[in-house]
Design an enzyme around this catalytic site. Structure first.
Site, mmCIF file in Angstrom:
data_model
loop_
_atom_site.group_PDB
_atom_site.id
_atom_site.type_symbol
_atom_site.label_atom_id
_atom_site.label_comp_id
_atom_site.label_asym_id
_atom_site.label_seq_id
_atom_site.Cartn_x
_atom_site.Cartn_y
_atom_site.Cartn_z
ATOM 1 N N ASP A 169 -18.386 -51.056 17.934
ATOM 2 C CA ASP A 169 -20.063 -51.022 17.323
ATOM 3 C C ASP A 169 -20.384 -49.511 17.827
ATOM 4 O OD1 ASP A 169 -19.246 -50.839 20.136
ATOM 5 O OD2 ASP A 169 -21.699 -51.308 21.247
ATOM 6 N N GLU A 185 -19.983 -52.106 23.374
ATOM 7 C CA GLU A 185 -19.397 -51.731 24.286
ATOM 8 C C GLU A 185 -20.258 -50.262 24.871
ATOM 9 O OE1 GLU A 185 -17.737 -47.857 26.788
ATOM 10 O OE2 GLU A 185 -18.816 -47.769 24.581
#
Length: 437
Positions: free
Chosen positions: A101, A165
């Site tokens: 991400d 994350e």
């Protein structure tokens, strides 16, 4: 004739293959921005490209030795565990933390399209090149090369590409869930290299973070009759000064900060200020100051939270003794039975990390960095990395490094350097080689 070394067998980074894969990943970056509830990433878009890259060398196709496990806890939000088996049971090393991400990007703020990779000389430009899709592509390329060349290794090499994350507001998606399910337990048997920092040097310490909000309540009144008001702005400034001074007395620079090379000690400061609005001739009824504590890992975040609450409680109990500003400034109106008041609350806190400087993983990372980059200068910052303290507390030997650029981390016009990524690949190969001894 001597068998070729690991370094000779695996070789250097295949630049064309790496750039081709990274270009595909950056092309998905718009869809893996992580800012719920508006933007929920679909990390499986990245997983798909990595699988296409590695599957020809996997046991699933019979084309190679790679064991691939696609683990998903939420729809479209997968993690990927890739294993190159070694010959010696219990001998293992891992590369973890390459997250799929990214933080958000506003194309109107950028000088180029953040969601299409562009190349300018040595620069690979686009959202995620430094943090962290560049590392996803780099470690994928490493695992592909192991699958292609099939070096005889004693150590099992594991790569863990993770979801979620950049934002923890949706739990149970990424490495936290993998650890909870025991899927990473065997990685405790060897060093774990967390690949999500920058500037090519070992990052041996990070800071904890405590987001705080101080709400300050006074009494609204006309600014021409200030003696009838309790000015929350003045109270906030004076109270915050007391809180900060007490924080720095209770949590001074720690001797270990010099050992780890922290650029700053622990800090507690405001970063945002807001009030309800109104005319310039109105003293408002309340205001809010927000900020954070950045805490070196030698202090406990829970101890700090407890102390901050104590400071505020004592200020409230003795609000009449807080310094005022001018002859009519006051925080108590006895005739009206009114007192100014403070309230402090906290969002989710993170703990910092101090890597184990005695571990084999640390020593091989330093040697690899010196041999490949030309020098080694470990550093520590009070920026925060989520997740890795939890891994350390679970018994993992965590070391951290990365090959993007700190100057472009979470920034507009993000880029990395291909030459840096080539060196990162060389560091990884050196680590694998050293751990064979």
């Amino acid at each position: 004739m001597a068998a070729p070394s690991v370094t000779q067998t695996v070789g250097d980074l295949n630049k064309d293959s790496f750039v081709t894969l990274l270009s595909k990943l950056i092309g998905e970056s718009k869809h893996v921005q992580n800012n719920p509830p508006d933007l929920i990433p679909e990390e499986d878009r990245i997983v798909g490209h990595v699988l296409d890259h590695l599957r020809p060398f996997s046991t699933a196709t019979g084309g190679g030795p790679l064991i691939i496990n696609h683990v998903t806890y939420k729809p479209k939000r997968g993690n990927l565990i890739v294993e190159y088996p070694g010959t010696q049971p219990g001998k293992i090393l891992s590369f973890v933390g390459m997250h799929m991400d990214v933080v958000t990007a506003n194309p109107s703020d950028w000088d180029f399209d953040p969601f299409i990779m562009s190349i300018e000389g040595d620069k690979l430009r686009g959202r995620g090149t430094t943090d962290c899709l560049g590392h996803v592509a780099l470690v994928a390329e490493l695992m592909k090369r192991l699958g292609e060349t099939k070096p005889q290794l004693k150590s099992t090499v594991v790569a863990v590409f993770i979801a979620s994350e950049e934002n923890s507001s949706i739990p149970g998606v990424g490495v936290d869930a993998l650890v909870k399910d025991g899927l990473l337990d065997k990685l405790k048997q060897g060093p774990l290299f967390w690949i999500d920092t920058a500037d090519k040097q070992p990052c041996i310490g990070t800071g904890g973070m405590i987001p705080w909000k101080l709400e300050v309540f006074g009494k609204l009144f006309h600014s021409g009759l200030a003696h009838k008001a309790i000015n929350p702005l003045e109270l906030a400034m004076e109270a915050l000064k007391v809180i900060q001074l007490r924080f720095y007395k209770d949590f001074p620079p720690h001797p270990k900060e010099q050992v780890y090379g922290f650029a700053t000690p622990s800090t507690m400061k405001p970063t945002q200020w807001s009030y309800p609005g109104g005319g310039i001739n109105q003293i408002p009824a309340d205001c809010t100051v927000c900020g954070d504590v950045r805490l070196t890992p030698f202090y406990d975040v829970n101890d700090v939270i407890k102390k901050l609450q104590e400071y505020v409680e004592e200020l409230n109990a003795n609000i009449e003794n807080v310094d005022t500003r001018g002859p009519v400034s006051k925080y108590v109106l006895p005739d009206e039975n009114l007192r100014g008041r403070l309230s402090i609350t906290f969002d989710e806190a993170l703990s910092g990390v101090a890597c184990n400087l005695d571990s084999r993983g640390y020593h091989v990372l330093c040697k690899a960095t010196k041999d490949v980059v030309g020098h080694v200068q470990p550093y520590s910052i009070t920026g925060s990395l989520p997740l890795i303290r939890e891994l350390q507390d679970e018994g993992f030997d965590v070391q951290t490094c990365g090959y993007g650029l700190m100057a472009t981390y979470h920034a507009k016009n993000e880029y990395c350097l291909l030459s840096d990524m080539c060196q990162g690949y060389g560091v990884f190969v050196s680590i694998i080689s050293q751990l064979e001894d």
